[in-house]
Enzyme design. Structure first.
Site, PDB file in Angstrom:
ATOM      1  N   THR A   1       0.766  -1.268   0.069  1.00 41.89           N
ATOM      2  CA  THR A   1      -0.030   0.010  -0.116  1.00 41.89           C
ATOM      3  C   THR A   1       1.060   1.264   0.088  1.00 41.89           C
ATOM      4  OG1 THR A   1      -1.615  -1.262   1.208  1.00 41.89           O
ATOM      5  CG2 THR A   1      -2.018   1.235   1.279  1.00 41.89           C
TER       6      THR A   1
ATOM      7  N   ASN B   1      -5.556  -9.929  -7.761  1.00 41.82           N
ATOM      8  CA  ASN B   1      -5.713 -10.328  -6.532  1.00 41.82           C
ATOM      9  C   ASN B   1      -6.983 -11.357  -6.520  1.00 41.82           C
ATOM     10  OD1 ASN B   1      -6.618  -7.487  -6.509  1.00 41.82           O
ATOM     11  ND2 ASN B   1      -7.494  -8.082  -4.538  1.00 41.82           N
TER      12      ASN B   1
ATOM     13  N   GLN C   1       0.629  -9.325  -5.898  1.00 45.41           N
ATOM     14  CA  GLN C   1       0.099 -10.401  -6.044  1.00 45.41           C
ATOM     15  C   GLN C   1       1.127 -11.450  -6.954  1.00 45.41           C
ATOM     16  OE1 GLN C   1      -1.825 -12.209  -4.277  1.00 45.41           O
ATOM     17  NE2 GLN C   1      -2.654 -10.555  -3.152  1.00 45.41           N
TER      18      GLN C   1
ATOM     19  N   SER D   1       5.362  -6.860  -1.959  1.00 46.06           N
ATOM     20  CA  SER D   1       5.039  -7.145  -0.599  1.00 46.06           C
ATOM     21  C   SER D   1       5.365  -8.169  -0.007  1.00 46.06           C
ATOM     22  CB  SER D   1       3.472  -6.737  -0.341  1.00 46.06           C
ATOM     23  OG  SER D   1       3.081  -6.798   1.048  1.00 46.06           O
ATOM     24  N   ALA D   2       6.027  -8.172   1.251  1.00 48.83           N
ATOM     25  CA  ALA D   2       6.523  -9.245   1.708  1.00 48.83           C
ATOM     26  C   ALA D   2       5.701 -10.351   2.081  1.00 48.83           C
ATOM     27  CB  ALA D   2       7.502  -8.950   3.245  1.00 48.83           C
ATOM     28  N   HIS D   3       4.435  -9.990   2.905  1.00 48.00           N
ATOM     29  CA  HIS D   3       3.434 -11.308   3.405  1.00 48.00           C
ATOM     30  C   HIS D   3       2.691 -11.955   2.472  1.00 48.00           C
ATOM     31  CE1 HIS D   3      -0.732  -9.092   3.250  1.00 48.00           C
ATOM     32  NE2 HIS D   3       0.261  -7.991   2.894  1.00 48.00           N
TER      33      HIS D   3
ATOM     34  N   THR E   1      13.368   4.936  10.497  1.00 50.03           N
ATOM     35  CA  THR E   1      14.411   3.782  10.661  1.00 50.03           C
ATOM     36  C   THR E   1      13.799   2.452  10.242  1.00 50.03           C
ATOM     37  OG1 THR E   1      15.074   4.764  12.625  1.00 50.03           O
ATOM     38  CG2 THR E   1      15.792   2.526  12.502  1.00 50.03           C
TER      39      THR E   1
ATOM     40  N   CYS F   1     -13.427  -6.334   2.531  1.00 50.58           N
ATOM     41  CA  CYS F   1     -12.939  -5.084   3.039  1.00 50.58           C
ATOM     42  C   CYS F   1     -12.418  -5.356   4.195  1.00 50.58           C
ATOM     43  CB  CYS F   1     -14.072  -3.802   2.656  1.00 50.58           C
ATOM     44  SG  CYS F   1     -15.622  -4.461   4.075  1.00 50.58           S
TER      45      CYS F   1
HETATM   46  N1  PLP Z   1      -2.140  -4.654  -4.290  1.00 53.33           N
HETATM   47  C1  PLP Z   1      -2.723  -5.802  -4.325  1.00 53.33           C
HETATM   48  C2  PLP Z   1      -2.897  -6.442  -5.726  1.00 53.33           C
HETATM   49  C3  PLP Z   1      -2.993  -6.678  -3.089  1.00 53.33           C
HETATM   50  O1  PLP Z   1      -3.535  -7.779  -3.300  1.00 53.33           O
HETATM   51  C4  PLP Z   1      -2.626  -6.019  -1.888  1.00 53.33           C
HETATM   52  C5  PLP Z   1      -2.978  -6.870  -0.771  1.00 53.33           C
HETATM   53  O2  PLP Z   1      -4.032  -7.349  -0.627  1.00 53.33           O
HETATM   54  C6  PLP Z   1      -2.166  -4.563  -1.766  1.00 53.33           C
HETATM   55  C7  PLP Z   1      -1.906  -4.147  -3.245  1.00 53.33           C
HETATM   56  C8  PLP Z   1      -1.664  -4.162  -0.560  1.00 53.33           C
HETATM   57  O3  PLP Z   1      -0.555  -4.803   0.004  1.00 53.33           O
HETATM   58  P1  PLP Z   1      -0.146  -4.599   1.394  1.00 53.33           P
HETATM   59  O4  PLP Z   1      -1.160  -5.318   2.245  1.00 53.33           O
HETATM   60  O5  PLP Z   1       1.203  -5.168   1.402  1.00 53.33           O
HETATM   61  O6  PLP Z   1      -0.287  -3.165   1.777  1.00 53.33           O
END
Ligand code: PLP
Length: 369
Positions: free
Chosen positions: A73, A142, A170, A190-192, A229, A314
């Site tokens: 994000t 996603n 994704q 994104s890491a997670h 940091t 959501c």
């Molecule tokens: N973009 C897409 C396509 C996603 O699926 C997501 C998270 O579901 C994000 C952005 C947001 O990523 P983050 O959760 O790392 O902020």
């Protein structure tokens, strides 16, 4: 004790990879600010730079192109902050892109997709003919997993002097991405989503982007583009996961086979699979059955031990109608029933078979009633 839950929601957050836990365990008691010049600081700095290197290698780009952020994000927010006066947004983008765009004082054009969820390249060209713009097209969706023809899109955007921002949150880890070769200007990861810890991500940028405007200036960390940091543990786990995903061809093929098994069986029960005819992520399937509402199906699945998502949830946890399926012109009755299954490194054939049995039971009971 064996976990009886079956987790099929990797697109929301992946199961943490063991490599990620191990890498963090090793440094859990280390300390020091990476910006400090003393020994402790330098040692933290070298861990961060090591992760940067691993991530850039996995994307076939230079480590100078990686700016660590708090997640996808934030990377999106920095990318869109460039405000070139005009922005073109694919209609199936993640909500974070639309929300970021709302903060900009510029003209927004929405780019339509076809019934499979692929952007209308002809429309992109006609929008670009009006003048250069920042173009936002995600690598893969996603909800549906549909992959956009990024190389072709990138060439078109370049030929009209536009800037391409690609949300690859994704796609990263599920398909190979050669950042330099694709000619993308800005990209979010994104890491997670790849087995690391949440709260860490990156903006990837090519060297033509020289005047990026930061959202957080602070102490000038991350080449002055993202102050504050660094999230050391998050970054270490992110780098470790990026280094293992490079060699995951077998895992991806195995997962692709599991999705095929799932889709073959659910189709024979009457499921409609969205984006079925086009290239999709190997781990994602979005489907619906005509007479079922996602809300009640999700609850029944949860009670039976399955963790899946509806097409679009959501942050409040409520099921909303998916803007993605709406953009694909899917009928309302089909939109309402959309269930997303997203598999990952911990998914097994037995789990998928058990998921299929759940639906077989529903339909057998229905026939008997
Ligand atoms: N973009 C897409 C396509 C996603 O699926 C997501 C998270 O579901 C994000 C952005 C947001 O990523 P983050 O959760 O790392 O902020």
């Amino acid at each position: 004790m064996k976990d009886s839950r079956i987790y099929f929601d990797y697109n929301a957050s992946s199961l943490i990879r063991p490599e990620s836990v191990d890498s963090v365990n090793k440094v859990l008691r280390s300390y020091g600010n990476p910006s400090s010049v003393h020994k402790e600081g330098r040692s933290m700095r070298s861990l961060i730079e090591d992760s940067r290197e691993k991530i850039s290698n996995s994307l076939s780009t230079s480590s100078d192109n990686i700016i660590f952020t708090s997640g996808g994000t934030e990377a999106i927010d920095i990318a869109l902050n460039q405000n070139p006066g005009r922005i073109i947004i694919n209609s199936t983008e993640h909500i974070a892109v639309f929300e970021s765009a709302k903060l900009l004082n510029c003209n927004v054009d929405i780019l339509d997709v076809d019934k499979n969820g692929l952007i209308r390249v002809d429309l992109l060209e006609s929008l670009l003919k009006k003048g250069p713009a920042l173009v936002c097209v995600m690598y893969a969706n996603n909800e549906t997993g549909v992959i956009q023809p990024i190389e072709e899109i990138s060439k078109i955007v370049k030929s009209y002097n536009g800037i391409l921002f690609c949300d690859a949150v994704q796609a990263f880890g599920k398909v190979d991405i050669s950042f330099d070769q694709l000619g993308i200007d800005l990209m979010a990861i994104s890491a997670h989503k790849i087995g690391g810890f949440s709260g860490s991500g990156a903006l990837v940028l090519n060297n033509k982007i020289s005047d990026l405007i930061p959202k957080v200036s602070g102490g000038g960390q991350e080449f002055g583009l993202r102050g504050g940091t660094e999230n050391l543990l998050g970054i270490i786990s992110f780098g470790e996961c990026a280094s293992v995903i490079k060699d995951m061809a077998d895992e991806r093929n195995r997962i692709k086979e599991l999705i095929k098994l799932l889709e073959d069986n659910l189709s024979s029960l009457g499921a409609n699979i969205f984006g079925y005819n086009v290239e999709r992520l190997p781990n994602t399937s979005l489907f619906s059955f005509e007479d079922f509402k996602a809300e009640s199906l999700l609850m029944r699945l949860d009670l039976a031990g399955f963790s899946v998502s509806s097409g679009s949830a959501c942050s409040s946890g409520k099921v909303k109608v998916s803007h993605v399926l709406k953009a694909m012109n899917i009928s309302q009755s089909m939109q309402k029933g959309a269930i997303r299954v997203s598999l990952g490194w911990g998914s097994s054939k037995e789990q998928v078979e058990s998921f299929i049995s759940f639906f077989e039971n529903i339909f057998n009971k229905k026939v008997k009633e």
